[in-house]
Design a protein around this motif. Structure first.
Motif, short mmCIF file in Angstrom:
data_model
loop_
_atom_site.label_atom_id
_atom_site.label_comp_id
_atom_site.label_asym_id
_atom_site.label_seq_id
_atom_site.Cartn_x
_atom_site.Cartn_y
_atom_site.Cartn_z
N ILE B 422 0.73 -1.10 -0.05
CA ILE B 422 -0.05 0.19 0.27
C ILE B 422 0.77 1.30 -0.26
O ILE B 422 0.15 1.77 -0.29
CB ILE B 422 -1.04 -0.11 1.11
CG1 ILE B 422 -2.42 -0.92 0.80
CG2 ILE B 422 -1.26 1.09 1.54
CD1 ILE B 422 -3.15 -1.88 2.08
N MET B 438 -4.99 0.82 -3.91
CA MET B 438 -5.18 0.83 -2.58
C MET B 438 -5.84 -0.11 -2.49
O MET B 438 -6.14 -1.19 -1.88
CB MET B 438 -5.26 1.65 -2.36
CG MET B 438 -3.83 2.34 -1.07
SD MET B 438 -4.21 3.80 -0.39
CE MET B 438 -3.75 5.21 -1.11
N LEU B 657 -3.77 2.18 5.07
CA LEU B 657 -4.45 2.23 4.46
C LEU B 657 -5.39 3.27 4.49
O LEU B 657 -5.39 4.51 3.52
CB LEU B 657 -5.49 1.14 3.78
CG LEU B 657 -6.43 1.40 2.37
CD1 LEU B 657 -6.48 -0.10 1.74
CD2 LEU B 657 -8.08 1.79 2.63
#
Lengths: 89, 695
Positions: B422, B438, B657
């Motif tokens: 990510i 992502m 994230l």
């Protein structure tokens, strides 16, 4: 390799994606927005520089160009923004 | 700088910032300078990795800070801003700019920007051996004179030239020697640079740290950061910016080009002028292996097959070679469990240590060999230069799903670990591309999910097909990522496709040391996680699985005691929701625990089953216990693997994230969509399989 910008305006130009494999030429101009131009500059693709098309993956696929000792991969869309004056064969 | 490694706690006499292009061998130089004395952290406020290290040289304590790899110092990407701000704000005593000698012109572009910034710079001319093998010899003294900064040749992979580099760096830092030359931009541009620089000085701007000339050049380049600073910090900033805009328009009409392009052109002119004098090429150009390899590896016909072959080979290697050491570790932990059982009296303490800790942490640690092999394979792909070719090869395919080839690299890293994957989306310029990547990267099956597959496939499928079953799960992850990317790009993240540009570094033989170090850094994170997060989770889960205990004489209706515990109750609450997938409450417990980290699914199953039914511990016992459980069948095991593949990988990845996407809404969305998708896919597989008679 220092370029004279006014010089570059003459002669036939094509976009990079139109070049055939093995063909070489001199970058005449870059088209497109800020971000695009900046990325190309960082990769050494600037007006006046010689480059050669090494790999063309065809149609919508990306191309690989040799610029000096560096090899750069460009997506088709990006290649369309690079104007090249091809060397005489 | 907030944190310091133990090796670097002594106050540093000299702070060195290490800069350079990606692929210039910056990491190798860093390792060669600092050896094992490293510390990895983050730059404040951002998740850009910050490596620091220390070294004593000639009685001088040197502190080295590794800046992110960048091609220039514009404010275009996060990495560039971080590198630039570090140099401007923290004022390192000297910047070592690592330059790839075999690709000199492009690499020196960054150097010109340090020169402009007026900081003490030493150029480390790395990989001079490669340049020489290509028939290029570089007169470093002359180059140094032409660039106005010291130049030191080196071959960092063999630690050659590092001592000299440090000597020159210390000298430069002590004398505070700034670059002796400037890039000259020609009459037209220069006059405007001087004009704007004067205006900046009049407005009270321009310091030794941030020279007015540098600010003027950046303003002509339309640099957002500097513009903002002028607007905020300088009196009459708005007027100044208006003047800048007029100058830019004027320049465009006079030279017929973007000011930015004209400035870049002059910088390359400065570089080319220096290189023309200092670099001599022998007439014969030796065979360019990179070009030959590329002709095959990236060709229209062979590109994709070679790519698939390499990926397939990678997984085959990981599973084949990883299996024997995994068996040894299983035996070792099994033996340890038995030994401790014999040592301690029966009771909660024995259960905690044997079932909770040895079963839980051991169940995760046995996968270290396979994880290490997986990271080894990924390191080899990266260090050899193939990774960027893979991005190139899949670019066209990626276009079909609304992304480009660069998005593939984070996805590939996702096979190792979702967290760095990510973070790797930062190389994508467009926010839509980044968010899409992502959101789908967690679908690439990470190393932590592998233990679950290995356990289940090992228990329910013949050894000959187990590998293929696991491969199919990986493949499903890839396919789902493709489908979901397509869906996101045509719904919530619709927008134009951004163009793809990427450097393809020459192929390199990865060095043993570099690759192993790379692998070790990543594998160590896994081991550390086993020792901390998973240890804690194991103890908590063990407690939830043990208490409260049913009072003697309670009627459990044939269910094991564990059904009475907290975890058992949670599992029972979940059961109706997951029953259509073929799972029972015991699976529900594991899946809930697995939200923390996927390895915990395995350790929880281990704890659940060894507490529930068997006296032994260790993975062979868990496999046996699973087989004995009537709820399980190969079909249920497969549905479970798919669920584990799709639902959120771990807390750490979700936190990353959240930070990278910059909003908790994206986090919530990612969690919800993956759980929904996991349920749906498992449902289809289980119910479909039953209809087809596999149940």
């Amino acid at each position: 390799m220092q370029s004279n910008l006014s010089d570059l305006r003459s002669g036939p130009v094509m976009t990079l994606d139109m070049m055939r494999r093995g063909e070489s030429g001199v970058v005449a101009d870059l088209r497109g927005g800020h971000g695009v131009t900046r990325r190309l500059i960082e990769m050494g693709i600037v007006p006046g520089v010689s480059l050669r098309l090494v790999i063309d993956s065809g149609r919508a696929g990306p191309v690989i160009v040799q610029v000096g000792d560096a090899r750069v991969g460009l997506g088709r869309g990006m290649a369309r923004r690079v104007l090249v004056r091809p060397d005489e064969a | 700088m907030t944190t310091e490694a133990a090796a670097t706690t002594a106050p540093a006499d000299i702070v060195v910032a290490l800069a350079g292009n990606p692929n210039a061998g910056k990491t190798t130089v860093f390792n060669a300078i600092t050896g094992a004395h490293q510390h990895v952290g983050n730059y404040p406020g951002v998740t850009v990795e910050k490596k620091e290290g220390g070294r004593r040289f000639d009685g001088v304590a040197i502190h080295v800070v590794d800046l992110p790899g960048t091609y220039s110092l514009t404010a275009y990407s996060l990495e560039e801003v971080v590198a630039r701000n570090y140099v401007i704000e923290e004022r390192p005593d000297v910047v070592i700019d690592v330059v790839d000698a075999s690709n000199l012109e492009r690499n020196l572009y960054l150097t010109t920007q340090f020169i402009e910034l007026g900081v003490p710079v030493v150029v480390c001319l790395n990989m001079v051996d490669v340049a020489e093998s290509r028939g290029r010899s570089i007169d470093t003294e002359l180059l140094s004179e032409l660039l106005g900064v010291p130049v030191v040749p080196a071959v960092a992979s063999r630690a050659e030239g590092i001592e000299e580099l440090l000597r020159v760096a210390v000298e430069t830092a002590r004398e505070g020697r700034v670059p002796q030359r400037q890039v000259r931009y020609g009459r037209e541009l220069e006059s405007h640079i001087v004009e704007i620089a004067d205006l900046i000085v009049q407005a009270g701007g321009g310091t030794r740290e941030v020279p007015a000339r540098w600010m003027a050049i950046k303003l002509l380049e339309d640099d957002d950061e500097v513009r903002r600073e002028v607007e905020e910090a300088l009196e009459d900033g708005d007027n100044l910016l208006a003047r800048v805009d007029r100058v830019r328009a004027h320049l465009e009409s006079v030279i017929g080009d973007d000011a930015e392009l004209a400035l870049a052109d002059r910088r390359y002119g400065f570089i080319n002028g220096a290189c023309a004098e200092a670099v001599s090429s022998s007439a014969e150009t030796p065979v360019d292996w990179s070009e030959r390899i590329d002709a095959v590896v990236t060709s229209r016909i062979l590109g994709i097959p070679i790519f698939l072959l390499l990926m397939g080979g990678m997984f085959e290697l990981v599973f084949r070679l990883g299996a024997p050491p995994m068996g040894w570790l299983e035996t070792a932990f099994g033996w340890l469990g038995t030994y401790v059982s014999a040592l301690l009296p029966d009771g909660p303490l024995q259960s905690l240590i044997v079932d909770g800790i040895i079963g839980g942490v051991g169940g995760v640690l046995v996968f270290v060999p396979q994880i290490m092999l997986l990271f080894l394979a990924i390191s080899l792909l990266e260090d050899s230069g193939y990774m960027s070719r893979a991005a190139f090869v899949v670019d066209k395919l990626m276009h079909h799903i609304g992304l480009h080839g660069k998005s593939f690299i984070p996805m590939l890293i996702g096979f190792g670990c979702t967290v760095p994957a990510i973070m790797a989306t930062r190389t994508l310029e467009s926010r839509r591309d980044r968010l899409t990547t992502m959101l789908v990267t967690p679908l690439m099956s990470c190393g932590a999910r592998l233990p679950v597959y290995v356990l289940l496939a090992g228990a329910f499928f013949a050894p000959q097909v187990a590998g293929k079953v696991i491969f199919s799960v990986y493949l499903l992850g890839v396919l789902l990522a493709i489908v979901m990317a397509r869906v996101f790009r045509s719904t919530i993240l619709r927008g134009p496709l951004t163009p793809f540009v990427m450097e393809l570094p020459p192929y390199r033989m990865p060095t043993l040391k570099g690759t192993l170090l790379h692998m070790w850094e990543r594998a160590w994170c896994y081991v550390k996680k086993a020792g901390t997060v998973i240890l804690a989770a194991s103890v908590i889960i063990w407690a939830l699985l043990t208490y409260p205990q049913p009072p003697a004489g309670t009627d459990l209706a044939g269910e094991p005691e564990i059904a009475y515990t907290v975890a058992g109750r949670i599992g029972h609450i979940l059961e109706p929701a997951i029953r259509p997938l073929g799972f029972d409450w015991k699976v529900g417990i594991s899946l809930t625990a697995g939200l923390a980290a996927k390895e915990i699914v395995v350790s929880t199953l281990a704890t659940t089953y060894s507490i529930g039914e068997s006296e032994e511990s260790g993975a062979p016992a868990v496999r046996e216990a699973l087989r004995q459980d009537p709820i399980f069948s190969p079909l249920v095991a497969y549905a479970l693997m798919i669920f584990v593949l799709i639902y959120p990988p771990c807390i750490a990845s979700m936190v990353v994230l959240w930070r990278e996407a910059g909003s908790w809404k994206w986090l919530a969305f990612a969690v919800l969509y993956t759980i929904a998708l996991a349920w749906l896919m498992s449902f289809i597989v289980y119910q479909g399989g039953r209809l087809l008679g596999f149940g």
